[in-house]
Every structure is written in structure tokens, then in C-alpha cells.
Design an enzyme around this catalytic site. Sequence first.
Site, PDB file in Angstrom:
ATOM      1  N   LYS A 135       0.791  -0.865  -0.003  1.00 42.81           N
ATOM      2  CA  LYS A 135      -0.136   0.210   0.061  1.00 42.81           C
ATOM      3  C   LYS A 135       0.842   1.437   0.287  1.00 42.81           C
ATOM      4  O   LYS A 135       1.678   1.139   0.377  1.00 42.81           O
ATOM      5  CB  LYS A 135      -0.897   0.036   0.901  1.00 42.81           C
ATOM      6  CG  LYS A 135      -0.229  -0.258   2.682  1.00 42.81           C
ATOM      7  CD  LYS A 135       1.149   0.713   2.898  1.00 42.81           C
ATOM      8  CE  LYS A 135       0.909   2.209   3.345  1.00 42.81           C
ATOM      9  NZ  LYS A 135       2.146   2.413   4.048  1.00 42.81           N
ATOM     10  N   TYR A 223      -4.048   3.920   5.938  1.00 42.08           N
ATOM     11  CA  TYR A 223      -4.923   3.566   7.191  1.00 42.08           C
ATOM     12  C   TYR A 223      -6.374   3.446   7.779  1.00 42.08           C
ATOM     13  O   TYR A 223      -7.015   2.653   8.341  1.00 42.08           O
ATOM     14  CB  TYR A 223      -3.913   2.637   8.307  1.00 42.08           C
ATOM     15  CG  TYR A 223      -2.482   2.542   7.886  1.00 42.08           C
ATOM     16  CD1 TYR A 223      -2.543   0.748   8.276  1.00 42.08           C
ATOM     17  CD2 TYR A 223      -1.528   3.197   7.180  1.00 42.08           C
ATOM     18  CE1 TYR A 223      -1.053   0.339   7.466  1.00 42.08           C
ATOM     19  CE2 TYR A 223      -0.343   2.825   6.933  1.00 42.08           C
ATOM     20  CZ  TYR A 223       0.428   0.862   7.657  1.00 42.08           C
ATOM     21  OH  TYR A 223       1.283  -0.324   6.940  1.00 42.08           O
TER      22      TYR A 223
HETATM   23  P1  NAD Z   1      12.215   2.074   1.536  1.00 40.09           P
HETATM   24  O1  NAD Z   1      13.035   4.052   1.059  1.00 40.09           O
HETATM   25  O2  NAD Z   1      13.057   2.099   2.667  1.00 40.09           O
HETATM   26  O3  NAD Z   1      12.745   1.042   0.570  1.00 40.09           O
HETATM   27  C1  NAD Z   1      12.314   1.128  -1.233  1.00 40.09           C
HETATM   28  C2  NAD Z   1      13.686   0.053  -1.316  1.00 40.09           C
HETATM   29  O4  NAD Z   1      13.268   0.651  -3.068  1.00 40.09           O
HETATM   30  C3  NAD Z   1      15.181   0.145  -0.919  1.00 40.09           C
HETATM   31  O5  NAD Z   1      15.606  -0.566  -1.368  1.00 40.09           O
HETATM   32  C4  NAD Z   1      15.555   1.360  -2.127  1.00 40.09           C
HETATM   33  O6  NAD Z   1      16.765   1.262  -2.596  1.00 40.09           O
HETATM   34  C5  NAD Z   1      14.619   0.545  -3.724  1.00 40.09           C
HETATM   35  N1  NAD Z   1      14.777   1.698  -4.793  1.00 40.09           N
HETATM   36  C6  NAD Z   1      14.661   1.049  -6.118  1.00 40.09           C
HETATM   37  N2  NAD Z   1      14.708   2.114  -6.729  1.00 40.09           N
HETATM   38  C7  NAD Z   1      14.356   2.821  -6.334  1.00 40.09           C
HETATM   39  C8  NAD Z   1      14.192   4.166  -6.704  1.00 40.09           C
HETATM   40  N3  NAD Z   1      13.868   5.499  -8.013  1.00 40.09           N
HETATM   41  N4  NAD Z   1      14.166   5.711  -5.990  1.00 40.09           N
HETATM   42  C9  NAD Z   1      14.441   5.344  -4.465  1.00 40.09           C
HETATM   43  N5  NAD Z   1      13.912   4.043  -4.013  1.00 40.09           N
HETATM   44  C10 NAD Z   1      14.010   3.432  -4.842  1.00 40.09           C
HETATM   45  O7  NAD Z   1      11.024   2.229   1.619  1.00 40.09           O
HETATM   46  P2  NAD Z   1       9.755   1.395   2.373  1.00 40.09           P
HETATM   47  O8  NAD Z   1       9.484   1.633   3.908  1.00 40.09           O
HETATM   48  O9  NAD Z   1      10.460  -0.268   2.421  1.00 40.09           O
HETATM   49  O10 NAD Z   1       8.351   0.944   2.000  1.00 40.09           O
HETATM   50  C11 NAD Z   1       8.730  -0.007   0.681  1.00 40.09           C
HETATM   51  C12 NAD Z   1       7.138  -0.058   0.268  1.00 40.09           C
HETATM   52  O11 NAD Z   1       5.786  -0.188   0.991  1.00 40.09           O
HETATM   53  C13 NAD Z   1       6.078   1.302   0.621  1.00 40.09           C
HETATM   54  O12 NAD Z   1       4.759   1.502  -1.035  1.00 40.09           O
HETATM   55  C14 NAD Z   1       5.241   1.597   1.654  1.00 40.09           C
HETATM   56  O13 NAD Z   1       3.982   2.481   1.870  1.00 40.09           O
HETATM   57  C15 NAD Z   1       5.347  -0.284   1.769  1.00 40.09           C
HETATM   58  N6  NAD Z   1       5.015   0.219   3.680  1.00 40.09           N
HETATM   59  C16 NAD Z   1       4.677  -0.463   4.069  1.00 40.09           C
HETATM   60  C17 NAD Z   1       4.059  -0.907   5.302  1.00 40.09           C
HETATM   61  C18 NAD Z   1       3.187  -1.520   5.808  1.00 40.09           C
HETATM   62  O14 NAD Z   1       2.861  -2.043   7.056  1.00 40.09           O
HETATM   63  N7  NAD Z   1       2.712  -2.038   5.365  1.00 40.09           N
HETATM   64  C19 NAD Z   1       4.983  -0.202   6.464  1.00 40.09           C
HETATM   65  C20 NAD Z   1       6.157  -0.259   5.582  1.00 40.09           C
HETATM   66  C21 NAD Z   1       6.075   0.570   4.374  1.00 40.09           C
END
Ligand code: NAD
Length: 393
Positions: A135, A223
Site C-alpha cells: 500500500k 490506514y
Molecule cells: P524504503 O525506501 O526503505 O525501501 C525502498 C527500496 O526501494 C529501497 O531498497 C530502495 O533502494 C529501492 N529503490 C529502487 N528504486 C528506487 C528509486 N528509484 N528511488 C528510491 N528507492 C528505490 O521504503 P519502505 O519503507 O521499505 O517502503 C516500501 C513500500 O512498502 C512503500 O510502498 C510503503 O508504503 C510500504 N510499506 C508498507 C508498510 C506496511 O505496514 N504494510 C510499512 C512500511 C512500508
Amino acid sequence: MTDSFSRRGLIQLGLGGAAAGVLAPGQAGAQRPDSEKLGFAVVGLGKLALGQIVPGFLNCSSAKLAALVSGHPDKARALAAAQGLPVDAIYDYGNFDRIAHNPRIQIVYIALPNFLHAEYTIRALKAGKHVLCEKPMATSIADCEAMIAAAKAADRRLMIAYRCQYEPLNLEAMRRLRSGALGRPRLVVTDMGRQSDLAEPSDAWRLDMAKSGGGALADMGIYGVNASRYLLNEEPVEVRAWAQTNRSDPRFRTTEDLISWQFRFPSGAIGEGSTSFSYAGTMAYRVLCEHGRLVADPGAFYGGNRLTVEGTAGERQPKLPEIDQFAREMDWMADVVRGKAPLVSPGEEGLQDMRLMRAILDSVARGGATIRTDWGYRRAFDPAAVVGVPAPA
Ligand code: NAD
């Protein structure tokens, strides 16, 4: 497939439990042998993937880790070695489409920043894989629609990772409300936000409108939008919203900070929501009903959630099992692909939230104007009717 997954079909599959809901086999604790588990490719090795998703496979009974997709070869190699994956299970964003030729991958889990969800979902579907996408589903309504169309064209399943729809506290809250013991719900209040930090790479893209599709609202407020809909089991017909954003704060150059909204529901209930990237971490809701109230505070953390029900027979603070929410939704997805569980949170669920978040932002832009939101969406399955709660350990 979603539409054909009727109550009758569920009963034929042994999933048509009584009002208390049903458990899909993966959720019932039936541990499948590794050879029978469905393989997942995890795309994007960021905070969520490393902290929750990859460790979550240890607690899965129907799903297993089969491949990693990352732009950082060293990180991917080290993680693959630690997880016992062969080097040919590592992909990057350039050769991603080659997953089509890897029969060990049945499902792709998209854990990328929001603006990349649509592209990688559609590529995975075209490669013949099913998709579990984080999401918010995407950053625009058009992208959500393209993802749904791609799943249909490929005849693959697309599930949005709304973990709360599979989580015991939230399911218990839904069931208490559906039971009628508290009377009709009159007001749902959801507060979902936290402090953000521009210096954190994972917050930098969230604070960028083009990359997140809506700052705090798209990250945390979603949420509350989702919860108000599944708690009431109906869809809002109108929304109005306003925001307080300090544009001199470098965090809020392109996104709104504090937003407060009101949904009007057909039953006569009102849904109030707030989100912010500048208030202390909060994921809470309360539902005020004719004869009692229900408070979940916290209500959407990874663990340690607390539910209080007042004014009704039954436990005031029901004891609910702590589960690995990510393992549970990955198992659920595996069972959806096997045809053994209904698709409770399909792409259409993600699209509905995207439309509602757009309507909230439209209202903010128009100084709190009322926006009609009666687009005719109805969820295919009430989670309270089809997702079971495991017994407390
Ligand atoms: P994050 O920034 O920590 O991770 C994103 C990953 O994508 C990184 O490893 C990054 O290197 C990679 N990436 C690849 N191409 C990229 C680009 N062009 N720019 C930036 N990063 C790039 O983010 P996250 O916190 O892991 O969140 C990822 C997803 O998960 C989001 O959609 C977020 O909404 C979702 N999320 C959901 C929950 C949940 O409880 N369901 C919790 C946290 C995050």
C-alpha cells in the site's frame, strides 16, 4: 476469480465457516512441506523488505522466499547467501523481466517506493506472475486502473497488502461491530501519523509528492481511510477535508502535512480522520456506537495492539493472538493463488482508497469543499466474514 468466489464456493472448499469466519488452510497452521510452498520474489530491499517481509517467511506455512530483486548487487548477494538462495535467484531492475523463465517464482511482492508500484506490478504480471503489492497501490488512479487491467489481461491475481484486514484485533473489532451488540455505529475516528525525517532516504521519497502520491496521507492516513471503510463495511458518499501545512518547513515543499477529513456514510455514520507527518507516532481509532464504544489504541502497529470494548456483554479487553502480520498476508496470498482463499483485498480495494485520497486532496485544494464519492464500489468480501482469527497461543 474474485467474483466467482461465492459463499457457496467457499463452502465447497471447506472454507465456508459460520458467522465466526473461516480460516484459509495456510492460516490454520497446516505447515506445508517446503516443496509445496509457493515461491515469492521480493522486489526492493528497503526497510520493510529487510525488517518485516524477508524475516516473515520464517513464519509462513504456505509461502517461501524464492528470489530477490535489487539495484544493489552486494546487498542482494549477502542476503541471498544468508537466506540460502542460489545466485541465479538474484535479479536487478534491468533484467527483472527474466523472472518469467524462473518456475520457482509464482508470486512477486512489490516493496518499492510508491511511484514504482505500477511499473513493476505490470511487468511482473506480464511475466506471468501473481502480484502482492504494498500500500498505497500506486500514486494515481490511472496507474491503479492500469494494474487492475494488466492482472485481468494476464489472468493473474493482484492483491494489495492491507495487513490490517488479516489481523486479529482488526478482525475482532469488525466482528463486534457486525454482531450488533454495540448498536449502530455513529462515529468512527481514525488518527494515523508520525514524525517524518527528510534526512532518512525512506522518508525523503515519502515527502515528495511525485514519488509518494500524497505524503502523510498516502503513507499513514491510508490506514484510517481503509479502516473506516472496513469497520463500517460501507463506502463513503461524501468527503470534505482541510489541511494545515507549514510551507517553510523543508519537509513539506510538495506534500500536505496535517490533514483532517470527514466522510459521510450512507448509514448515517460519520467518519473523521486525521493524518500528519509532524505529530507523534499514532495509529489509533475509536468507534462510537448507540450502546457502547470500541477503542483500538494502538490499532495498526506491527504488534502490541490493544482493543477495548465498552458497553456490551463479552470481554472488555479481548485477548487476541499476536501474529506475524506479514507472514499471514503472504500465506493468504499463496492460498489465493492456489484457489483456496478468497481475494479479500484485490486491486479494486487499492483503487477505492486511491480515489478517496484524491477526493480528500481535492477538497483540501478547494478550501474544504464537499466532494461526492459515491462511485458505486462495493467490496467483494467482508474480511470479518471470511478471514479467521487464530486461537490465542
Ligand atoms: P524504503 O525506501 O526503505 O525501501 C525502498 C527500496 O526501494 C529501497 O531498497 C530502495 O533502494 C529501492 N529503490 C529502487 N528504486 C528506487 C528509486 N528509484 N528511488 C528510491 N528507492 C528505490 O521504503 P519502505 O519503507 O521499505 O517502503 C516500501 C513500500 O512498502 C512503500 O510502498 C510503503 O508504503 C510500504 N510499506 C508498507 C508498510 C506496511 O505496514 N504494510 C510499512 C512500511 C512500508
